[in-house]
Design a protein around this motif. Structure first.
Motif, PDB file in Angstrom:
ATOM      1  N   UNK A 170      -2.086 -11.898   5.113  1.00 27.84           N
ATOM      2  CA  UNK A 170      -2.372 -10.341   5.150  1.00 27.84           C
ATOM      3  C   UNK A 170      -3.597 -10.449   3.841  1.00 27.84           C
ATOM      4  N   UNK A 171      -3.442 -10.857   3.062  1.00 26.71           N
ATOM      5  CA  UNK A 171      -3.188 -10.026   1.495  1.00 26.71           C
ATOM      6  C   UNK A 171      -4.875 -11.131   1.845  1.00 26.71           C
ATOM      7  N   UNK A 172      -4.603 -12.025   1.822  1.00 24.37           N
ATOM      8  CA  UNK A 172      -5.797 -12.969   1.668  1.00 24.37           C
ATOM      9  C   UNK A 172      -7.123 -12.223   2.869  1.00 24.37           C
ATOM     10  N   UNK A 173      -6.917 -12.210   4.154  1.00 23.78           N
ATOM     11  CA  UNK A 173      -7.841 -11.489   4.847  1.00 23.78           C
ATOM     12  C   UNK A 173      -8.622 -10.226   4.812  1.00 23.78           C
ATOM     13  N   UNK A 174      -7.067  -9.512   3.717  1.00 20.86           N
ATOM     14  CA  UNK A 174      -7.497  -7.796   3.589  1.00 20.86           C
ATOM     15  C   UNK A 174      -8.705  -8.004   1.910  1.00 20.86           C
ATOM     16  N   UNK A 175      -8.698  -9.492   1.321  1.00 24.54           N
ATOM     17  CA  UNK A 175      -8.503  -9.619  -0.428  1.00 24.54           C
ATOM     18  C   UNK A 175     -10.208 -10.091   0.285  1.00 24.54           C
ATOM     19  N   UNK A 212     -18.236 -14.422   8.903  1.00 22.81           N
ATOM     20  CA  UNK A 212     -17.393 -13.998   7.907  1.00 22.81           C
ATOM     21  C   UNK A 212     -15.847 -13.336   8.984  1.00 22.81           C
ATOM     22  N   UNK A 213     -16.258 -12.612   9.996  1.00 22.19           N
ATOM     23  CA  UNK A 213     -15.615 -11.161  10.180  1.00 22.19           C
ATOM     24  C   UNK A 213     -14.657 -12.218  11.378  1.00 22.19           C
ATOM     25  N   UNK A 214     -15.755 -13.366  11.364  1.00 22.09           N
ATOM     26  CA  UNK A 214     -14.967 -14.178  12.874  1.00 22.09           C
ATOM     27  C   UNK A 214     -13.065 -14.715  12.132  1.00 22.09           C
ATOM     28  N   UNK A 215     -13.767 -15.999  10.933  1.00 20.86           N
ATOM     29  CA  UNK A 215     -12.574 -15.970  10.506  1.00 20.86           C
ATOM     30  C   UNK A 215     -11.560 -15.131   9.670  1.00 20.86           C
ATOM     31  N   UNK A 216     -12.046 -14.325   8.702  1.00 20.47           N
ATOM     32  CA  UNK A 216     -10.473 -13.002   9.156  1.00 20.47           C
ATOM     33  C   UNK A 216     -10.350 -12.304  10.327  1.00 20.47           C
ATOM     34  N   UNK A 260      -9.086  -4.964  10.754  1.00 19.66           N
ATOM     35  CA  UNK A 260     -10.063  -5.199  12.048  1.00 19.66           C
ATOM     36  C   UNK A 260     -10.270  -3.877  12.811  1.00 19.66           C
ATOM     37  N   UNK A 261      -9.811  -2.587  12.321  1.00 21.42           N
ATOM     38  CA  UNK A 261     -10.667  -1.079  12.737  1.00 21.42           C
ATOM     39  C   UNK A 261     -11.851  -1.454  12.206  1.00 21.42           C
ATOM     40  N   UNK A 262     -11.839  -2.153  10.809  1.00 25.50           N
ATOM     41  CA  UNK A 262     -13.080  -1.985   9.866  1.00 25.50           C
ATOM     42  C   UNK A 262     -14.105  -3.117  10.208  1.00 25.50           C
ATOM     43  N   UNK A 263     -14.055  -3.381  11.722  1.00 21.70           N
ATOM     44  CA  UNK A 263     -14.871  -4.649  11.800  1.00 21.70           C
ATOM     45  C   UNK A 263     -14.358  -5.726  11.359  1.00 21.70           C
ATOM     46  N   UNK A 269     -15.306  -3.252   1.606  1.00 20.99           N
ATOM     47  CA  UNK A 269     -13.967  -2.343   1.249  1.00 20.99           C
ATOM     48  C   UNK A 269     -12.918  -3.377   1.052  1.00 20.99           C
ATOM     49  N   UNK A 270     -12.011  -2.387   0.138  1.00 28.64           N
ATOM     50  CA  UNK A 270     -10.078  -2.454   0.555  1.00 28.64           C
ATOM     51  C   UNK A 270      -9.168  -2.392   1.779  1.00 28.64           C
ATOM     52  N   UNK A 271      -8.824  -2.747   2.869  1.00 26.02           N
ATOM     53  CA  UNK A 271      -8.231  -1.824   3.955  1.00 26.02           C
ATOM     54  C   UNK A 271      -6.732  -1.432   3.299  1.00 26.02           C
ATOM     55  N   UNK A 272      -6.595  -0.529   3.210  1.00 21.70           N
ATOM     56  CA  UNK A 272      -5.804   0.426   3.032  1.00 21.70           C
ATOM     57  C   UNK A 272      -5.002   1.288   3.850  1.00 21.70           C
ATOM     58  N   UNK A 273      -3.177   1.144   3.850  1.00 21.87           N
ATOM     59  CA  UNK A 273      -2.798   2.185   5.032  1.00 21.87           C
ATOM     60  C   UNK A 273      -2.075   3.771   3.996  1.00 21.87           C
ATOM     61  N   UNK A 274      -2.860   4.638   4.541  1.00 18.09           N
ATOM     62  CA  UNK A 274      -2.359   6.035   4.292  1.00 18.09           C
ATOM     63  C   UNK A 274      -0.896   5.665   3.906  1.00 18.09           C
ATOM     64  N   UNK A 275      -0.436   7.247   2.972  1.00 18.01           N
ATOM     65  CA  UNK A 275       0.505   7.459   3.174  1.00 18.01           C
ATOM     66  C   UNK A 275       1.813   7.957   4.429  1.00 18.01           C
ATOM     67  N   UNK A 276       0.495   9.243   4.941  1.00 25.68           N
ATOM     68  CA  UNK A 276       1.299   9.042   6.672  1.00 25.68           C
ATOM     69  C   UNK A 276       1.412   8.033   7.426  1.00 25.68           C
TER      70      UNK A 276
END
Length: 356
Positions: A170-175, A212-216, A260-263, A269-276
């Motif tokens: 997951x980290x690799x896919x995100x970064x 690249x999106x397909x690889x991620x 995934x939601x960011x295509x 950008x870097x995906x983040x999970x909000x506090x809520x």
């Protein structure tokens, strides 16, 4: 100069490790609060030593310096296991932990080997090679944490390694973009070739693309399969530990869903999970029914050496898991140890600043 009793010194070391966690671990602090008190103190020490190790390698200025740092880390692990650790709170705490929880040397040495691969700028030809990397930098940590929680059977260790590997993927896919801008590439090279992507060209000019999106997306599919395998391992943990582990897994899997939601664009950008959202996932972890036993899947081939090392290293006879305090104990506040992986991946450069 005053001479303090050993118990005072040990308390001071634990405090120093706690400070290190509060300074460097924010994303999963809420999930970690669910862990019981005994696990808390061990996780503090394990985190502090692994963070120190990571920092020593990353802050080295040259490739030669990084190799020297890895060699020094190997010597520090040897000193910790000899009972004569280096004179730092993290080293002393680590030495106590590996003795108390019968953690074989092969596990921290595997972690250091993963740091060495990072220092070398190693690339990964295929998914099997990437799993070998994840086994070292993440599976080793998952296995050490499982031992701290008292889960020593091969199947439970396999599931702990599954969770570590899932989080690492997951980290690799995100970064992807962040890594590329530092000259690092962790995506399987054969997948890139199949997608028509040239690694050198991508590193020279990291840009999002449908290929690249397909690889991620493919990498996150692999991670999701491992999260499902890891879920079965919760049944092998003492019940007070399960909510924190489940919460951490849910939060990390959510990072993939944000990507995934960011295509599947993890370059712009870097995906983040909000506090809520984190709080919602923690509430779900607390409400979840106990995990059903299902530990029969074979371990990933890449982690077999970790499990074999534990099996060759007999446990100490005086571990009493029934003494673990329940998750609601106000003293049981700890960052989940798999935050180690988050810390290891949040690097802006070899001389990085602290993660947000």
């Amino acid at each position: 100069m005053p001479v303090f009793p050993p118990e005072f010194a040990a308390a001071a070391d634990r405090t120093a490790c706690r400070v290190a966690i509060r300074a460097g671990s924010k994303s999963f602090f809420a999930a970690g609060r669910l862990l019981p008190g005994e696990v808390r103190e061990a996780a503090y020490g394990l985190y502090a030593f692994c963070r120190l190790s990571d920092d020593l390698v990353d802050e080295a200025a040259t490739a030669s310096d990084r190799r020297d740092a890895v060699a020094r880390l190997g010597r520090r692990v040897a000193l910790a296991y000899s009972g004569a650790p280096a004179d730092t709170p993290a080293d002393r705490a680590f030495s106590e932990i590996v003795g108390t929880y019968a953690i074989p040397e092969a596990l921290p040495y595997a972690l250091i080997e993963g740091f060495c691969w990072d220092a070398e700028g190693r690339r990964y030809a295929d998914m099997a090679a990437l799993h070998a990397y994840a086994a070292r930098v993440a599976g080793s940590v998952g296995a050490m944490m499982a031992l701290i929680m008292g889960a020593r059977c091969p199947d439970a260790l396999a599931r702990a390694c599954d969770l570590g590997a899932a989080m690492q993927l997951t980290n690799i896919a995100r970064d992807v973009g962040e890594d590329a801008r530092m000259g690092r590439l962790y995506l399987p090279l054969d997948w890139m070739a199949e997608a028509g992507l040239d690694p050198a060209a991508f590193l020279a000019d990291p840009r999002p693309s449908p290929a690249l999106s397909g690889v991620v997306a493919r990498l996150l599919t692999e991670a999701d399969a491992l999260y499902r395998r890891a879920e079965a391992g919760l049944a092998a943990l003492p019940s007070p530990c399960r909510p924190a582990i489940r919460a951490a897994a849910l939060i990390y899997a959510e990072i993939g869903r944000v990507v995934a939601l960011q295509g599947y664009d993890s370059v712009s950008g870097r995906a983040r999970v909000g506090t809520a959202r984190k709080l919602t996932l923690i509430a779900r972890a607390l409400r979840s029914a106990p995990a059903a036993p299902g530990l029969t899947a074979p371990p990933l081939p890449a982690v077999a050496f970790l499990i074999e090392a534990v099996m060759r290293h007999p446990p100490l006879p005086d571990r009493r898991l029934s003494a673990l305090r329940p998750w609601w104990d106000v003293g049981g506040r700890v960052v989940h140890v798999l935050e180690l992986i988050e810390r290891m991946r949040e690097r802006e450069a070899f001389g990085r600043s602290a993660p947000s």
